[in-house]
Design an enzyme around this catalytic site. Structure first.
Site, PDB file in Angstrom:
ATOM      1  N   ASP A  78     -14.569  -2.816 -28.728  1.00  0.00           N
ATOM      2  CA  ASP A  78     -13.661  -3.067 -27.601  1.00  0.00           C
ATOM      3  C   ASP A  78     -12.770  -4.238 -28.002  1.00  0.00           C
ATOM      4  O   ASP A  78     -13.187  -5.399 -27.912  1.00  0.00           O
ATOM      5  CB  ASP A  78     -14.514  -3.383 -26.357  1.00  0.00           C
ATOM      6  CG  ASP A  78     -13.673  -3.636 -25.115  1.00  0.00           C
ATOM      7  OD1 ASP A  78     -12.450  -3.419 -25.155  1.00  0.00           O
ATOM      8  OD2 ASP A  78     -14.263  -4.067 -24.098  1.00  0.00           O
TER       9      ASP A  78
ATOM     10  N   HIS B  19      -9.508 -11.587 -14.238  1.00  0.00           N
ATOM     11  CA  HIS B  19     -10.770 -10.927 -14.596  1.00  0.00           C
ATOM     12  C   HIS B  19     -11.681 -11.942 -15.287  1.00  0.00           C
ATOM     13  O   HIS B  19     -11.299 -13.084 -15.504  1.00  0.00           O
ATOM     14  CB  HIS B  19     -10.524  -9.693 -15.473  1.00  0.00           C
ATOM     15  CG  HIS B  19      -9.757  -9.957 -16.738  1.00  0.00           C
ATOM     16  ND1 HIS B  19     -10.348 -10.471 -17.868  1.00  0.00           N
ATOM     17  CD2 HIS B  19      -8.448  -9.771 -17.056  1.00  0.00           C
ATOM     18  CE1 HIS B  19      -9.440 -10.572 -18.822  1.00  0.00           C
ATOM     19  NE2 HIS B  19      -8.264 -10.166 -18.349  1.00  0.00           N
TER      20      HIS B  19
ATOM     21  N   HIS C 271     -17.957  -9.259 -21.201  1.00  0.00           N
ATOM     22  CA  HIS C 271     -19.065  -8.431 -20.704  1.00  0.00           C
ATOM     23  C   HIS C 271     -19.949  -8.108 -21.893  1.00  0.00           C
ATOM     24  O   HIS C 271     -19.536  -8.243 -23.047  1.00  0.00           O
ATOM     25  CB  HIS C 271     -18.512  -7.145 -20.053  1.00  0.00           C
ATOM     26  CG  HIS C 271     -17.490  -6.431 -20.891  1.00  0.00           C
ATOM     27  ND1 HIS C 271     -17.822  -5.581 -21.916  1.00  0.00           N
ATOM     28  CD2 HIS C 271     -16.127  -6.478 -20.899  1.00  0.00           C
ATOM     29  CE1 HIS C 271     -16.726  -5.115 -22.489  1.00  0.00           C
ATOM     30  NE2 HIS C 271     -15.673  -5.655 -21.905  1.00  0.00           N
TER      31      HIS C 271
HETATM   32  N1  GLY Z   1     -11.566  -2.066 -22.520  1.00  0.00           N
HETATM   33  C1  GLY Z   1     -12.225  -2.418 -21.323  1.00  0.00           C
HETATM   34  C2  GLY Z   1     -12.499  -3.839 -21.268  1.00  0.00           C
HETATM   35  O1  GLY Z   1     -11.923  -4.610 -22.011  1.00  0.00           O
HETATM   36  O2  GLY Z   1     -13.332  -4.300 -20.535  1.00  0.00           O
HETATM   37 MN    MN Z   2     -13.710  -5.574 -22.752  1.00  0.00          MN
HETATM   38 MN    MN Z   3     -11.043  -4.025 -23.820  1.00  0.00          MN
END
Ligand code: GLY
Ligand code: MN
Ligand code: MN
Length: 437
Positions: A268, A347, A351
């Site tokens: 990610d 945000h 995570h």
């Molecule tokens: N790609 C989803 C996130 O960054 O949480």
């Molecule tokens: Mn992410």
């Molecule tokens: Mn992401």
């Protein structure tokens, strides 16, 4: 992943479940996209974590201490006619011989066989609530066993969620898992670099998205971990932008959040760079601020720190920088207390990452942020988003969305940035983008 790894996981889980228990884990359902067309099948992560079995229509049953076998797999039988149309099936023999099941039964016999497996078991581990149709079947099976009480048969008396044990196991990555996650991150990193080299004004967002998927697939990663986000200019301010339909304009930044999946493990990664290869002054100032925040947060990914330390570090750097650039007003202490950064950074800083891109595992234990431990993998992804037309903000900052996201392994030493191969300083990005132009 070796068969021994799956076996070790099952054994560990059954040790925690204890005698007198049974766990029932169905894999994911195949879902229809539209008439006669299915979405590509992806096994359920919990199911795959314990079996390595990637076919649809399968249910895992674990029965610790059962004399005739503890690991039972219900799956599709071999069927030459169906295999001609839809491809290979391991069948019951394969479930035992290849996947190490102690016993395998046809998935079509599930309703007949499952109640018998619940007899004399006190506790049923089952993830209630994710599939209402399957929930009803499980409670039917339990009722059937209970209805035979007068015949002296004892049925389960307790339903429990497996999450507590299983998701904790998934949070600590083994060496084999880390090797796979490193491969996923490296593959995505190479694709991100390629996008930096290929970007040009006039291209469309979907062309960069398509190039990302192409690069990953050419390198052997058949699937992406999530739909790519490619947002040029103001589109980068839409956090889950997936239209990817607009042209990329000269003078804009483009934000790319994309990662491939390898053997059901996600990467990610987000990078933001100028479409034309050169940051403008306001873009550079904001970019440098996000990068400083990200580096400060990564530096907190250390054993002994808690889950929220990286976020707190990022928020501090961002708030200080926003005050300095005139995007926030007042003192640092007051701005931090009022969380005024949330206007531009709404945000969290990351995570858990693993088989699911937003992976399982508790963030708090008994109301306190969890301490970071070796083997945990998390993302670090601060950002700043200043949409066009926002009130009280100078025009030069508007239409800029920036996020920088890396995948970081907690070790006994320094943070191990699995996605480190993608350029991220202003100088590195401009150098890669302008090499040979
Ligand atoms: N790609 C989803 C996130 O960054 O949480
Ligand atoms: Mn992410
Ligand atoms: Mn992401």
């Amino acid at each position: 992943m070796q068969a021994a790894e799956f076996k070790r996981r099952r054994r560990q889980l059954m040790g925690m479940m204890g005698p007198g228990s049974v766990a029932i884990l169905p894999t994911a359902r195949e879902t229809i996209r539209n008439r006669d067309v299915h979405h590509p099948f992806r096994p359920d992560s919990d199911f795959f974590y314990l079996t390595g079995f990637a076919e649809p229509e399968a249910v895992l049953v674990l029965i610790p201490g059962r004399r005739h076998g503890e690991y039972i797999l219900f799956c599709r039988e071999k069927d030459p006619a169906k295999e001609l149309w839809d491809g290979y099936r391991a069948g019951l023999e394969g479930a035992v011989e290849i996947h190490g099941a102690d016993d395998a039964f046809p998935i079509t016999d599930l309703d007949d066989i499952l109640p018998g497996l619940l007899e004399e078991r006190e506790r049923v581990y089952f993830a209630m609530g994710s599939d209402p149709a399957f929930d009803r079947r499980v409670s039917d099976w339990v009722s059937q066993v209970r209805s035979r009480a007068r015949a002296g048969v004892h049925g389960p008396i307790e339903f429990l969620a497996l999450d507590h044990y299983l998701h904790d196991m998934r949070l600590y990555k083994s060496r084999a898992e880390i090797a796979v996650m490193r491969r996923a991150a490296k593959t995505s990193a190479a694709a991100h670099r390629e996008l930096m080299r290929s970007s040009e004004p006039g291209m469309h967002e979907y062309q960069l998205a398509s190039l990302f998927a192409h690069r990953c697939q050419m390198a052997g990663a058949a699937h992406l971990a999530y739909p790519s986000i490619v947002g040029g200019g103001n589109n980068a301010c839409v956090l889950h932008y997936v239209d990817n339909a607009a042209p990329l304009d000269d003078g804009d930044l483009v934000l790319i959040d994309a990662g491939c999946e390898v053997d059901c493990y996600a990467s990610d990664i987000t990078r933001t760079f100028p479409v034309n290869g050169r940051f403008s002054t306001p873009q550079r100032q904001l970019y440098q601020l996000v990068l400083d925040a990200q580096l400060a947060a990564i530096d907190k990914v250390r054993v002994g720190n808690h889950w929220n330390d990286p976020h707190e570090a990022a928020v501090r750097v961002l708030t200080r920088g926003l005050l300095k650039l005139g995007l926030l007003r007042g003192t640092l202490a007051k701005a931090l207390k009022a969380k005024s950064y949330q206007r531009f950074f709404m945000h969290r800083t990351g995570h858990w990452l693993g088989m699911d891109v937003h992976d399982v595992g508790d963030y708090k234990i008994d109301g306190h942020w969890r301490e970071l431990e070796p083997g945990m993998v998390l993302t670090v992804e601060p950002g700043l988003y200043i949409p066009r037309g926002v009130k009280g903000v100078a025009k030069k900052w508007q239409g800029i969305g920036i996020r920088i996201e890396d995948d970081v392994l907690v070790t006994n030493g320094d943070p191990d940035v699995l996605s480190r191969d993608v350029p991220k300083t202003v100088e590195q990005i401009e150098a890669v983008m302008n090499d040979g132009r």
